[in-house]
Scaffold this active site. Structure first.
Site, PDB file in Angstrom:
ATOM      1  N   CYS A 109      -1.904   8.918   2.856  1.00  0.00           N
ATOM      2  CA  CYS A 109      -1.658   8.442   1.482  1.00  0.00           C
ATOM      3  C   CYS A 109      -2.836   8.765   0.568  1.00  0.00           C
ATOM      4  CB  CYS A 109      -1.342   6.957   1.481  1.00  0.00           C
ATOM      5  SG  CYS A 109      -2.560   5.979   2.340  1.00  0.00           S
ATOM      6  N   GLU A 169       0.887  -1.164   0.000  1.00  0.00           N
ATOM      7  CA  GLU A 169       0.000   0.000   0.000  1.00  0.00           C
ATOM      8  C   GLU A 169       0.921   1.209   0.000  1.00  0.00           C
ATOM      9  OE1 GLU A 169      -1.591   3.044   0.745  1.00  0.00           O
ATOM     10  OE2 GLU A 169      -2.019   2.399   2.800  1.00  0.00           O
TER      11      GLU A 169
END
Ligand code: NAD
Length: 478
Positions: free
Chosen positions: A283, A249
């Protein structure tokens, strides 16, 4: 003030005991608040051996046993959210309320995996010969090595640990050395909840050394990493060389598409609040703001107004809406984006740095809005990972879709429109793992979280969560 820090190997908390230590620093004050023991090679070998030993029995554990432990950790997390949150504010910097919400909302990952681990089904294949019985089962992949980052120290760690443990795997977790308290709390809660020794192990040290050591070990069968694209690619290459599965990720550069038929002022206010969450160190933070021509001035005025009114300060002080950046290197990283923006003809509409008083206290950087940037400027093409937002214009859907898809990232994306037709067209066309239309709805335990392109491989959360932790076995029997 701050909690005790230790390694957690084979069910034992091991304090420094003569080991090298690294300092943990409060980013709002620059004070050293704790010391973290660095794992020796002997410690890493002990963690590998413990995880391997534990896997031989944990892989056969009842899903009811796994579910009971995960549920207990969910309950303990909620009951300790204030204490865990306070330590997160001390070592990571985010405002206390945000830190507490991180713990309460993300304790749902423990609940979700407790429920879903009872539904890891296989299937029966209608064999072409009636005398043959054929079925597919899904088995835990084995010992996992996970590397979780500092920006959401509870959230990013609990997702990985709950998925591995729920699937019947064992795990060695290297948490974030700069913000270790939440991972320590997770280890303590699993320990109290009755997790057998060796199923979860926690180590600290030099990230590159530990990841390389663990990934090369034949004992480790799977890795999970959350962090930058650059490090993710290096770990994926190492995992590939040793044929290990990987869930990655990585970074993003989330485009925001605001169409003129949206509720423009409401979108601007929501987006500004969302942008400064965790000082933009997220993110999936909204990053490139494309606004349709007729809505541009209205959007910019409201967005800048809200961004510039955010109260920046120490996360423990009442009323603070945005804390410092989590570590000192993020301040020059932000300055680099501002300097490039100015050099490329951009206008800085607010923020742009910190006052001398703020800078003398900690890693502060005020919310910053930039306009007039070309698409190939640094801010429009590299992940800032901070409270800085470029706003630019677009003409029509086809043009903005092409611009939104032009970067190698593909994590999250945001669309604001009053038109169902536009929503449908854009959500189908965006190259992103997540599309949020007129609200922010990703990151829940029941929804898959992950990216495409350079933003990573695999999903955490949702029914997809266990996919990375299971292998498929086909059995055919006559
Ligand atoms: P970085 O790339 O040095 O580190 C990012 C994270 O990866 C840290 O937690 C670090 O401990 C870990 N890490 C670094 N090298 C590693 C290695 N060889 N093996 C294992 N783990 C390793 O960057 P940084 O300065 O800490 O953070 C800035 C950048 O990191 C941001 O621009 C952002 O892209 C990325 N980041 C992303 C996330 C995310 O949620 N995807 C979280 C934190 C950082």
């Amino acid at each position: 003030m701050y909690r005790k820090l230790a390694l957690y190997i084979n069910g034992e908390f091991i304090e420094s005991d003569g080991r090298e230590q690294t300092a943990v620093v409060n980013p709002a004050t620059g004070e050293t608040i704790g010391h973290l023991p660095v794992a020796t090679t002997h410690d890493l070998d002990a963690a590998l051996a413990a995880a391997q030993r534990a896997f031989s029995s944990w892989r056969k554990s009842s899903p009811l046993e796994r579910a009971a432990i995960l549920r207990k950790v969910g309950e303990l997390s909620r009951s300790r959210a204030r204490e865990i949150g306070r330590n997160i504010t001390l070592d990571e910097g985010k405002p206390l309320d945000e830190a507490i919400v991180e713990v309460t909302s993300c304790s749902e990952h423990a609940d979700w995996h407790a429920e879903e681990c009872r539904r890891i089904y296989g299937r029966v294949i209608p064999a072409r010969d009636p005398a043959i019985h054929q079925f597919v089962s899904r088995e835990p992949v084995g010992v996992c090595a996970a590397f979780s980052p500092w920006n959401f120290p509870y959230n990013q760690a609990i997702r990985k640990v709950a998925a591995a443990i729920g699937a019947g795997c064992t795990i060695i977790l290297k948490g974030p050395e700069e913000a270790p308290s939440a991972v320590m709390a997770i280890a303590e809660m699993f320990d109290e909840a009755g997790l057998p020794p060796g199923v979860l192990n926690v180590v600290w040290g030099n990230p590159a050394h530990i990841s390389e050591y663990l990934i090369r070990s034949p004992i480790v069968r799977k890795i999970s990493f959350t962090g930058s694209v650059q490090v993710g690619k290096a770990l994926a290459a190492l995992a590939g060389a040793h044929m290990k599965r990987a869930t990655l990720e990585l970074g993003g550069h989330s485009p925001v598409l605001v169409f003129e038929d949206a509720d423009v002022e409401a979108a601007a206010a929501m987006l500004a609040r969302f942008k400064v969450r965790n000082a933009g160190q997220v993110c999936v933070s909204p990053t490139r703001f494309y606004v349709q021509e007729k809505a541009y001035e209205r959007f910019l005025a409201k967005f800048t107004d809200v961004m510039c009114s955010v109260k920046v300060g120490n996360g423990l002080e009442a009323g603070t809406e945005m804390g410092p950046l989590a570590n000192a290197r993020r301040v020059p990283a932000m300055q680099r984006f501002v300097d490039d923006a100015v050099a490329r003809g951009g206008q800085i509409l607010g923020g742009g740095g910190a006052s001398a008083a703020q800078a003398s206290q900690g890693n502060f950087f005020n919310p910053t809005v930039v306009t007039g940037l070309p698409d190939d400027s640094l801010l429009m093409s590299e992940e800032p990972f901070g409270p800085i937002a470029p706003v630019v214009r677009f003409r029509d859907a086809d043009e903005v879709i092409a611009r939104a898809n032009s970067l190698p990232f593909g994590l999250s994306s945001y669309v604001f429109t009053g038109s169902l037709k536009t929503a449908h067209k854009v959500s189908g066309a965006l190259e992103a793992g997540m599309v949020n239309i007129n609200h922010f709805g990703s990151g829940r335990a029941e929804t898959p979280f992950g990216g495409v392109k350079d933003s990573g491989i695999g999903s955490e959360g949702g029914t997809e969560s266990f996919d990375g932790y299971l292998v498929t076995k086909f059995v055919t029997q006559i």
